[in-house]
Motif scaffolding. Sequence first.
Motif, mmCIF file in Angstrom:
data_model
loop_
_atom_site.group_PDB
_atom_site.id
_atom_site.type_symbol
_atom_site.label_atom_id
_atom_site.label_comp_id
_atom_site.label_asym_id
_atom_site.label_seq_id
_atom_site.Cartn_x
_atom_site.Cartn_y
_atom_site.Cartn_z
ATOM 1 N N TYR A 1 36.332 39.419 50.544
ATOM 2 C CA TYR A 1 37.287 39.776 49.563
ATOM 3 C C TYR A 1 36.974 40.188 47.928
ATOM 4 C CZ TYR A 1 40.785 35.837 51.957
ATOM 5 O OH TYR A 1 41.044 35.038 52.691
ATOM 6 N N ARG A 2 38.283 41.154 47.752
ATOM 7 C CA ARG A 2 38.040 41.086 46.277
ATOM 8 C C ARG A 2 38.495 39.996 45.362
ATOM 9 N NH1 ARG A 2 42.007 44.490 47.793
ATOM 10 N NH2 ARG A 2 40.919 46.671 48.477
ATOM 11 N N PHE A 3 37.277 39.983 44.470
ATOM 12 C CA PHE A 3 37.067 38.785 43.227
ATOM 13 C C PHE A 3 38.032 39.032 42.578
ATOM 14 C CE2 PHE A 3 35.865 35.102 41.457
ATOM 15 C CZ PHE A 3 36.238 34.227 42.373
ATOM 16 N N ARG A 4 38.814 38.800 41.366
ATOM 17 C CA ARG A 4 39.013 39.602 40.029
ATOM 18 C C ARG A 4 39.240 38.805 39.119
ATOM 19 N NH1 ARG A 4 40.884 41.267 35.095
ATOM 20 N NH2 ARG A 4 41.781 43.238 35.238
ATOM 21 N N CYS A 5 38.294 38.513 38.445
ATOM 22 C CA CYS A 5 38.405 37.371 37.338
ATOM 23 C C CYS A 5 38.961 37.850 36.606
ATOM 24 C CB CYS A 5 36.813 37.362 36.473
ATOM 25 S SG CYS A 5 36.737 36.254 35.337
ATOM 26 N N VAL A 6 39.758 36.948 35.851
ATOM 27 C CA VAL A 6 40.682 37.134 34.133
ATOM 28 C C VAL A 6 40.089 37.852 32.870
ATOM 29 C CG1 VAL A 6 40.036 35.015 32.530
ATOM 30 C CG2 VAL A 6 42.744 35.911 33.192
ATOM 31 N N VAL B 1 32.189 22.681 48.639
ATOM 32 C CA VAL B 1 33.617 23.244 49.522
ATOM 33 C C VAL B 1 34.465 23.505 47.872
ATOM 34 C CG1 VAL B 1 34.405 21.068 49.931
ATOM 35 C CG2 VAL B 1 35.597 23.125 50.768
ATOM 36 N N ARG B 2 34.613 24.869 48.264
ATOM 37 C CA ARG B 2 35.858 25.294 47.110
ATOM 38 C C ARG B 2 36.738 26.417 47.457
ATOM 39 N NH1 ARG B 2 33.038 31.071 44.049
ATOM 40 N NH2 ARG B 2 35.664 30.895 43.077
ATOM 41 N N VAL B 3 37.881 26.173 47.172
ATOM 42 C CA VAL B 3 39.204 27.066 47.150
ATOM 43 C C VAL B 3 38.843 28.850 47.017
ATOM 44 C CG1 VAL B 3 41.800 27.601 47.193
ATOM 45 C CG2 VAL B 3 40.746 25.116 47.220
ATOM 46 N N VAL B 4 39.253 29.605 48.061
ATOM 47 C CA VAL B 4 39.270 31.439 47.392
ATOM 48 C C VAL B 4 40.694 32.202 47.365
ATOM 49 C CG1 VAL B 4 38.155 33.795 47.482
ATOM 50 C CG2 VAL B 4 37.137 31.448 47.556
ATOM 51 N N VAL B 5 40.994 32.243 46.466
ATOM 52 C CA VAL B 5 42.742 32.603 46.288
ATOM 53 C C VAL B 5 42.473 34.211 46.346
ATOM 54 C CG1 VAL B 5 45.145 32.201 45.376
ATOM 55 C CG2 VAL B 5 43.274 30.877 46.117
ATOM 56 N N PRO B 6 42.835 35.678 46.254
ATOM 57 C CA PRO B 6 41.845 36.534 45.914
ATOM 58 C C PRO B 6 43.421 37.372 45.810
ATOM 59 C CG PRO B 6 42.479 36.804 48.657
ATOM 60 C CD PRO B 6 42.574 35.214 48.613
ATOM 61 N N TRP B 7 44.239 36.901 45.624
ATOM 62 C CA TRP B 7 45.561 38.085 45.028
ATOM 63 C C TRP B 7 45.084 37.601 43.964
ATOM 64 C CZ3 TRP B 7 46.791 34.670 48.827
ATOM 65 C CH2 TRP B 7 48.132 33.416 48.401
ATOM 66 N N LYS B 8 44.352 36.462 43.028
ATOM 67 C CA LYS B 8 44.977 35.715 42.234
ATOM 68 C C LYS B 8 43.303 36.048 41.644
ATOM 69 C CE LYS B 8 48.444 31.980 43.034
ATOM 70 N NZ LYS B 8 49.592 32.275 42.127
ATOM 71 N N TYR B 9 43.778 35.539 39.713
ATOM 72 C CA TYR B 9 42.692 35.999 38.895
ATOM 73 C C TYR B 9 41.659 34.505 39.503
ATOM 74 C CZ TYR B 9 45.222 39.258 35.992
ATOM 75 O OH TYR B 9 45.246 40.298 35.770
ATOM 76 N N TYR C 1 50.862 30.966 37.859
ATOM 77 C CA TYR C 1 51.051 31.637 38.435
ATOM 78 C C TYR C 1 49.073 32.721 38.182
ATOM 79 C CZ TYR C 1 55.476 30.064 40.741
ATOM 80 O OH TYR C 1 55.767 29.346 41.207
ATOM 81 N N SER C 2 49.778 33.139 37.276
ATOM 82 C CA SER C 2 47.950 33.965 37.042
ATOM 83 C C SER C 2 48.098 35.240 38.277
ATOM 84 C CB SER C 2 47.006 32.892 37.404
ATOM 85 O OG SER C 2 47.293 32.721 35.580
ATOM 86 N N ASN C 3 48.533 35.844 39.404
ATOM 87 C CA ASN C 3 48.592 36.571 39.546
ATOM 88 C C ASN C 3 48.133 37.854 39.440
ATOM 89 O OD1 ASN C 3 49.484 35.282 41.785
ATOM 90 N ND2 ASN C 3 52.233 35.424 41.015
ATOM 91 N N VAL C 4 46.918 38.816 39.876
ATOM 92 C CA VAL C 4 46.615 39.731 39.414
ATOM 93 C C VAL C 4 47.107 40.483 39.096
ATOM 94 C CG1 VAL C 4 45.111 41.844 39.789
ATOM 95 C CG2 VAL C 4 44.079 39.518 39.919
ATOM 96 N N ASN C 5 47.337 41.675 38.013
ATOM 97 C CA ASN C 5 48.736 42.439 37.466
ATOM 98 C C ASN C 5 48.286 43.094 36.655
ATOM 99 O OD1 ASN C 5 50.837 43.622 37.153
ATOM 100 N ND2 ASN C 5 52.719 41.847 37.192
ATOM 101 N N LYS D 1 40.663 50.838 38.123
ATOM 102 C CA LYS D 1 41.805 50.332 38.356
ATOM 103 C C LYS D 1 42.249 49.417 38.905
ATOM 104 C CE LYS D 1 44.060 54.127 36.484
ATOM 105 N NZ LYS D 1 45.747 54.952 37.056
ATOM 106 N N THR D 2 42.370 48.125 38.020
ATOM 107 C CA THR D 2 43.089 46.760 38.516
ATOM 108 C C THR D 2 44.151 47.169 39.557
ATOM 109 O OG1 THR D 2 42.098 45.438 37.051
ATOM 110 C CG2 THR D 2 43.716 45.277 38.586
ATOM 111 N N LEU D 3 44.274 46.536 40.855
ATOM 112 C CA LEU D 3 45.775 46.517 41.880
ATOM 113 C C LEU D 3 46.720 45.384 41.735
ATOM 114 C CD1 LEU D 3 42.955 47.336 44.424
ATOM 115 C CD2 LEU D 3 44.582 49.317 42.548
ATOM 116 N N LEU D 4 47.009 45.435 41.590
ATOM 117 C CA LEU D 4 48.598 44.698 41.614
ATOM 118 C C LEU D 4 48.235 44.056 43.025
ATOM 119 C CD1 LEU D 4 51.132 44.126 40.531
ATOM 120 C CD2 LEU D 4 52.127 45.572 42.833
ATOM 121 N N LEU D 5 48.300 42.328 42.466
ATOM 122 C CA LEU D 5 48.280 41.171 43.309
ATOM 123 C C LEU D 5 46.473 41.335 43.731
ATOM 124 C CD1 LEU D 5 51.744 40.548 44.050
ATOM 125 C CD2 LEU D 5 50.420 38.876 43.492
ATOM 126 N N ASN D 6 45.618 42.149 43.036
ATOM 127 C CA ASN D 6 44.311 42.474 43.564
ATOM 128 C C ASN D 6 44.181 43.583 44.750
ATOM 129 O OD1 ASN D 6 41.814 42.925 42.878
ATOM 130 N ND2 ASN D 6 41.337 40.471 43.792
#
Length: 310
Positions: A127-132, A218-226, A259-263, A286-291
């Motif tokens: 996955y792509r992982f995009r930090c805020v 154990v953690r959660v990963v939500v790839p379209w969010k920061y 929400y903090s969706n990558v935008n 360039k950052t991609l919409l929703l990562n």
Amino acid sequence: MKYYKNKPISSSEITPSYLFYARRKFMQLVGGATLAAIMPSTVWANDKLSASQNVTYNLKDELTPYKDVTSYNNFYEFGTSKEDPAENAKGLKTRPWSIVVDGEVKKPKTFDIEELLKMAPLEERIYRFRCVEAWSMVIPWIGFPLNELIKQVEPTGNAKFVEFISLHDQEQMPGQKSSVLEWPYREGLRIDEAMHPLTLLTMGLYGELLPNQNGAPVRVVVPWKYGFKSPKSIVRIRFTESQPVSSWMQAGPNEYGFYSNVNPDIDHARWSQAKERRIGEFFKRKTLLLNGYAEEVAQLYAGTDINSYF
Ligand code: MTE
């Protein structure tokens, strides 16, 4: 299978995952040369965790090196600088460990980590992982879709949101002595976001159990969010009717939305989100919409102005 933490192992026993990936790349480049010459005789690594590759979601981008994934971290329970977690999380005790799942569910249950590791087929997902903070990585995570766990507890009709709660233990987590965030670390998702097949309950990376600094066990990963929407070292998952307030929303309500969706089009209060620095690269991307996951998840926000989801 036994799990030993940070066990010294020799390269004759196991090819550590980062060398495995480095070797795979190297073989692609030179067709296999005298690799033994570049292998160190002893390395430190977590136990191996095997998983089949998920071909639907695997990104083709170059992987961020293991060293960067495991030494440039955000884990405020262990300090606020990027190098702190790798240093200060060494002693985190990750066995025994369990996750309490309760709230608006018909079948509340406590899941032991050993049970979680066997509950559903483990998949490797790149996955792509995009930090805020406008940097990004590409990481081969190992886990299974969170929805596998959710289905077992049978959410009631009132369950609209899911709250994740990380470990609260000042003795083990020295960063919790500071009030930089309200502890324990809390995050949340809407239930349809939590059920989405991309949302991964994550136990490993790079072919091994999660290193402590990356949120073991154990953690959660939500790839379209920061990245801050991907909580680490979780001990409780609670289903709620009303929207939970995350630690970051509490710390900076004007800067961190639920929400903090990558935008790329919505700036953070203090910086632009249009570009990012991929760790290891010189030029910004360039950052991609929703990562880059818009095709998969944009329908979750259909009929609403995506720009209002901050
Ligand atoms: N989870 C907890 N419990 N504590 C944290 O400080 N930081 C978040 C997220 N999850 C954090 C957390 C942030 S800001 C990011 S960018 C990612 O973890 C970093 O994950 P990584 O270190 O595995 O790259």
